[in-house]
Design an enzyme around this catalytic site. Structure first.
Site, PDB file in Angstrom:
ATOM      1  N   GLY A 181     -12.498 -37.296 -12.067  1.00 13.70           N
ATOM      2  CA  GLY A 181     -13.610 -36.943 -12.950  1.00 13.70           C
ATOM      3  C   GLY A 181     -13.157 -36.884 -14.391  1.00 13.70           C
ATOM      4  O   GLY A 181     -12.140 -36.283 -14.691  1.00 13.70           O
ATOM      5  N   HIS A 182     -13.871 -37.595 -15.243  1.00 13.31           N
ATOM      6  CA  HIS A 182     -13.569 -37.559 -16.664  1.00 13.31           C
ATOM      7  C   HIS A 182     -14.766 -36.986 -17.407  1.00 13.31           C
ATOM      8  O   HIS A 182     -15.877 -37.457 -17.236  1.00 13.31           O
ATOM      9  CB  HIS A 182     -13.327 -38.972 -17.216  1.00 13.31           C
ATOM     10  CG  HIS A 182     -12.047 -39.571 -16.766  1.00 13.31           C
ATOM     11  ND1 HIS A 182     -11.790 -40.918 -16.856  1.00 13.31           N
ATOM     12  CD2 HIS A 182     -10.947 -39.021 -16.228  1.00 13.31           C
ATOM     13  CE1 HIS A 182     -10.575 -41.154 -16.390  1.00 13.31           C
ATOM     14  NE2 HIS A 182     -10.051 -40.021 -15.996  1.00 13.31           N
TER      15      HIS A 182
ATOM     16  N   LYS B 133      -6.373 -37.395 -18.787  1.00 19.88           N
ATOM     17  CA  LYS B 133      -6.456 -38.868 -18.854  1.00 19.88           C
ATOM     18  C   LYS B 133      -7.741 -39.320 -19.533  1.00 19.88           C
ATOM     19  O   LYS B 133      -7.762 -40.329 -20.208  1.00 19.88           O
ATOM     20  CB  LYS B 133      -6.395 -39.466 -17.437  1.00 19.88           C
ATOM     21  CG  LYS B 133      -5.000 -39.429 -16.832  1.00 19.88           C
ATOM     22  CD  LYS B 133      -4.950 -40.145 -15.503  1.00 19.88           C
ATOM     23  CE  LYS B 133      -5.604 -39.379 -14.397  1.00 19.88           C
ATOM     24  NZ  LYS B 133      -4.932 -38.139 -14.008  1.00 19.88           N
TER      25      LYS B 133
ATOM     26  N   GLN C  27      -5.944 -39.223 -10.532  1.00 26.23           N
ATOM     27  CA  GLN C  27      -5.040 -38.209  -9.963  1.00 26.23           C
ATOM     28  C   GLN C  27      -3.662 -38.282 -10.644  1.00 26.23           C
ATOM     29  O   GLN C  27      -3.585 -38.690 -11.779  1.00 26.23           O
ATOM     30  CB  GLN C  27      -4.908 -38.355  -8.436  1.00 26.23           C
ATOM     31  CG  GLN C  27      -6.160 -37.963  -7.667  1.00 26.23           C
ATOM     32  CD  GLN C  27      -7.157 -39.093  -7.520  1.00 26.23           C
ATOM     33  OE1 GLN C  27      -6.779 -40.198  -7.190  1.00 26.23           O
ATOM     34  NE2 GLN C  27      -8.417 -38.815  -7.725  1.00 26.23           N
TER      35      GLN C  27
ATOM     36  N   LYS D 110      -9.548 -38.335 -22.112  1.00 28.71           N
ATOM     37  CA  LYS D 110      -9.496 -38.530 -23.568  1.00 28.71           C
ATOM     38  C   LYS D 110      -8.640 -39.752 -23.928  1.00 28.71           C
ATOM     39  O   LYS D 110      -9.020 -40.551 -24.778  1.00 28.71           O
ATOM     40  CB  LYS D 110      -8.920 -37.263 -24.221  1.00 28.71           C
ATOM     41  CG  LYS D 110      -8.611 -37.457 -25.681  1.00 28.71           C
ATOM     42  CD  LYS D 110      -8.024 -36.234 -26.348  1.00 28.71           C
ATOM     43  CE  LYS D 110      -7.331 -36.664 -27.632  1.00 28.71           C
ATOM     44  NZ  LYS D 110      -6.767 -35.550 -28.381  1.00 28.71           N
TER      45      LYS D 110
ATOM     46  N   ASP E 103      -5.423 -34.244 -13.531  1.00 32.62           N
ATOM     47  CA  ASP E 103      -6.006 -33.421 -14.600  1.00 32.62           C
ATOM     48  C   ASP E 103      -5.099 -33.284 -15.815  1.00 32.62           C
ATOM     49  O   ASP E 103      -5.085 -32.251 -16.475  1.00 32.62           O
ATOM     50  CB  ASP E 103      -6.363 -32.003 -14.081  1.00 32.62           C
ATOM     51  CG  ASP E 103      -7.176 -32.064 -12.814  1.00 32.62           C
ATOM     52  OD1 ASP E 103      -8.101 -32.870 -12.761  1.00 32.62           O
ATOM     53  OD2 ASP E 103      -6.874 -31.297 -11.873  1.00 32.62           O
TER      54      ASP E 103
HETATM   55  P1  IMP Z   1      -8.883 -35.618  -1.855  1.00 34.73           P
HETATM   56  O1  IMP Z   1      -8.409 -36.617  -2.860  1.00 34.73           O
HETATM   57  O2  IMP Z   1     -10.326 -35.221  -2.057  1.00 34.73           O
HETATM   58  O3  IMP Z   1      -8.588 -36.014  -0.447  1.00 34.73           O
HETATM   59  O4  IMP Z   1      -8.077 -34.248  -2.096  1.00 34.73           O
HETATM   60  C1  IMP Z   1      -6.687 -34.139  -1.796  1.00 34.73           C
HETATM   61  C2  IMP Z   1      -5.973 -33.281  -2.839  1.00 34.73           C
HETATM   62  O5  IMP Z   1      -5.935 -33.976  -4.087  1.00 34.73           O
HETATM   63  C3  IMP Z   1      -6.645 -31.945  -3.127  1.00 34.73           C
HETATM   64  O6  IMP Z   1      -5.653 -30.977  -3.405  1.00 34.73           O
HETATM   65  C4  IMP Z   1      -7.450 -32.219  -4.385  1.00 34.73           C
HETATM   66  O7  IMP Z   1      -7.689 -31.048  -5.143  1.00 34.73           O
HETATM   67  C5  IMP Z   1      -6.519 -33.169  -5.102  1.00 34.73           C
HETATM   68  N1  IMP Z   1      -7.211 -34.074  -6.033  1.00 34.73           N
HETATM   69  C6  IMP Z   1      -7.951 -35.150  -5.728  1.00 34.73           C
HETATM   70  N2  IMP Z   1      -8.418 -35.737  -6.830  1.00 34.73           N
HETATM   71  C7  IMP Z   1      -7.957 -35.036  -7.872  1.00 34.73           C
HETATM   72  C8  IMP Z   1      -8.071 -35.178  -9.290  1.00 34.73           C
HETATM   73  O8  IMP Z   1      -8.702 -36.100  -9.823  1.00 34.73           O
HETATM   74  N3  IMP Z   1      -7.417 -34.235 -10.025  1.00 34.73           N
HETATM   75  C9  IMP Z   1      -6.684 -33.243  -9.468  1.00 34.73           C
HETATM   76  N4  IMP Z   1      -6.541 -33.072  -8.162  1.00 34.73           N
HETATM   77  C10 IMP Z   1      -7.170 -33.966  -7.366  1.00 34.73           C
END
Ligand code: IMP
Length: 431
Positions: free
Chosen positions: A40-41, A16, A225, A18, A13
């Site tokens: 998610g964007h 990315k 991520q 933008k 978060d």
């Molecule tokens: P998972 O990727 O759904 O298995 O989640 C594992 C951890 O990564 C959790 O704490 C989620 O909130 C975090 N996470 C997964 N994808 C994102 C992202 O795109 N942004 C921020 N945190 C993420």
């Protein structure tokens, strides 16, 4: 033409969306190489909001080839929904602009069920996953019972793969989770019903990508991520299940690391985290609330409130090293406007000892007391600044301090949500 990796340096978060949208103009090919629809964007196209979880946002630009690489885990239902949504709104006209690796693993409905049930069962040790089935899909890939996008092209093989996967899954579902077993025929039919809509996009993307590179195309490898969520290097077990660091761009898309010309790390001017896990500079006071509100810190995927805190140079130093950063892309600097004093964490005091490395064990991180330096803030809004010199001196000093501690120059500074609200010191795609 340079091939550039863009990665998050914190817990995801970092903004990315933008940046990737901005750079899509310069790259010919945009590749996702890890993660899935846990990312998610949110983008605004001609005044209309578009949220993409899986398809690279480069798809919104004409004539850009977008690739979902082998390192990604794909939920075919989500893929179809995104394709149809984009087509309906007239954003995706040429189907040739999207290709999905035949080697990418499929997120099956039972992966989502397992993800949710398991995290619930963890109670206090809950990871707070996005519940999208990411972890269980990667598990099946590593244990070699996963089903791949390429299997959709061959119903006989697909049936065999579904039977193999379910033999084991049903044991876990029935005996461990006490739920009803799944019917392999129904699961096969579920996939067959989706396959017609996606097989046209499935191909050997490694071959295609290498060919494009040989022809002189410029590639943007779009990370999802952030480094602190990397399955090895992050705050394990409070991490995602893929490698989120720049090295994964090569393995996750099927190119050699020598094709990569630069790695740029997106770094929020403060820190946020969603889900559980240690966060040494977290602020539970008014300043934390203010950052959350001014920065609109809600997840694009799950809508969860993001935890907020001061900039952590120990954590980003760890990411800088892991990613071998060529430059920093500092986002949301404008969110800090109006604060009298800013803090940067330069060390952790753990059991009476101050250290500047990022510990790999959770107890140390949980006990880490941040050691801060303080810098004066600035009062004025900065979203109109387009050159570094137009920033207030204290904002320039704040950036300068981050560059000095990390030993990496700032290439881009984002001062607002719009594309134009950007200070470009060095464009990574211009040699
Ligand atoms: P998972 O990727 O759904 O298995 O989640 C594992 C951890 O990564 C959790 O704490 C989620 O909130 C975090 N996470 C997964 N994808 C994102 C992202 O795109 N942004 C921020 N945190 C993420």
């Amino acid at each position: 033409m340079p091939n550039i990796v863009i990665v998050g340096t914190q817990w995801g978060d970092e903004g990315k969306g933008k940046m990737v949208d901005l750079f899509s103009e310069y790259a010919n090919v945009i590749v996702r190489f890890q993660g899935g629809n846990n990312a998610g964007h949110t983008l605004v196209v001609k005044g209309e909001q578009v949220i993409l979880h899986l398809i690279p946002s480069g798809i919104l630009h004409p004539n850009k080839l977008c690739i979902i690489g082998n390192g990604v885990v794909v939920d075919p239902g989500v893929l179809i929904e995104e394709i149809e949504g984009l087509k309906e709104k007239g954003h995706f006209k040429d189907s040739e602009n999207l290709k999905v690796s035949e080697e990418a693993h499929i997120i099956m409905p039972y992966h989502k069920t397992l993800d949710i049930l398991r995290d619930k069962a963890r109670k206090k040790g809950k990871i707070g996953t996005t519940g999208r089935g990411i972890g269980p899909a990667y598990e099946d890939k590593a244990s070699r019972v996963g089903i791949r996008m390429g299997d959709l092209k061959d119903p006989k093989r697909l049936k065999e793969r579904v039977n193999l996967a379910l033999a084991e899954k049903n044991f876990i579902i029935k005996e461990y989770l006490g739920a009803d077993p799944l019917n392999p025929d129904e699961m096969f039919e579920y996939l067959m019903a989706l396959s017609d809509k996606v097989v046209g996009y499935i191909t050997n993307t490694s071959l295609l990508l290498n060919k494009k590179i040989a022809e002189g195309a410029s590639v943007m490898f779009e990370g999802a991520q952030g480094a602190l969520l990397d399955v090895d290097h992050g705050t394990f077990p409070f991490v995602t299940s893929s490698h989120t660091v720049a090295g994964a761009a090569a393995t996750g898309s099927g190119v050699g690391p020598t094709v990569i010309d630069g790695v740029y790390g997106i770094t929020k001017a403060y820190t946020t985290r969603v889900g559980s896990g240690p966060f040494p500079t977290e602020l539970s006071d008014e300043i934390g609330k203010r950052l959350q509100k001014k920065g609109a810190e809600f997840g694009a995927t799950t809508g969860r409130r993001r935890r907020c805190g001061w900039f952590d140079a120990v954590a980003v130093g760890h990411s800088t090293r892991l990613n071998g950063l060529s430059g920093l892309i500092i986002t949301k600097l404008d969110v800090l406007s109006g604060l009298d004093t800013l803090k940067i964490c330069i060390g952790y005091k753990i059991d009476g000892e101050v250290r500047d490395d990022f510990p790999s064990d959770i107890p140390s991180l949980e006990n880490a007391e941040p050691v801060y330096i303080e810098l004066p803030g600035w009062k004025e809004e900065i979203d109109k600044a387009r050159n570094f010199e137009e920033l207030p001196k204290t904002a320039r000093d704040y950036i300068g301090k981050i560059e000095e501690i990390l030993g990496v120059p700032a290439a881009i500074i984002s001062v607002g949500p719009d594309r134009e609200d950007t200070i470009i010191i060095k464009n990574p795609f211009e040699e």
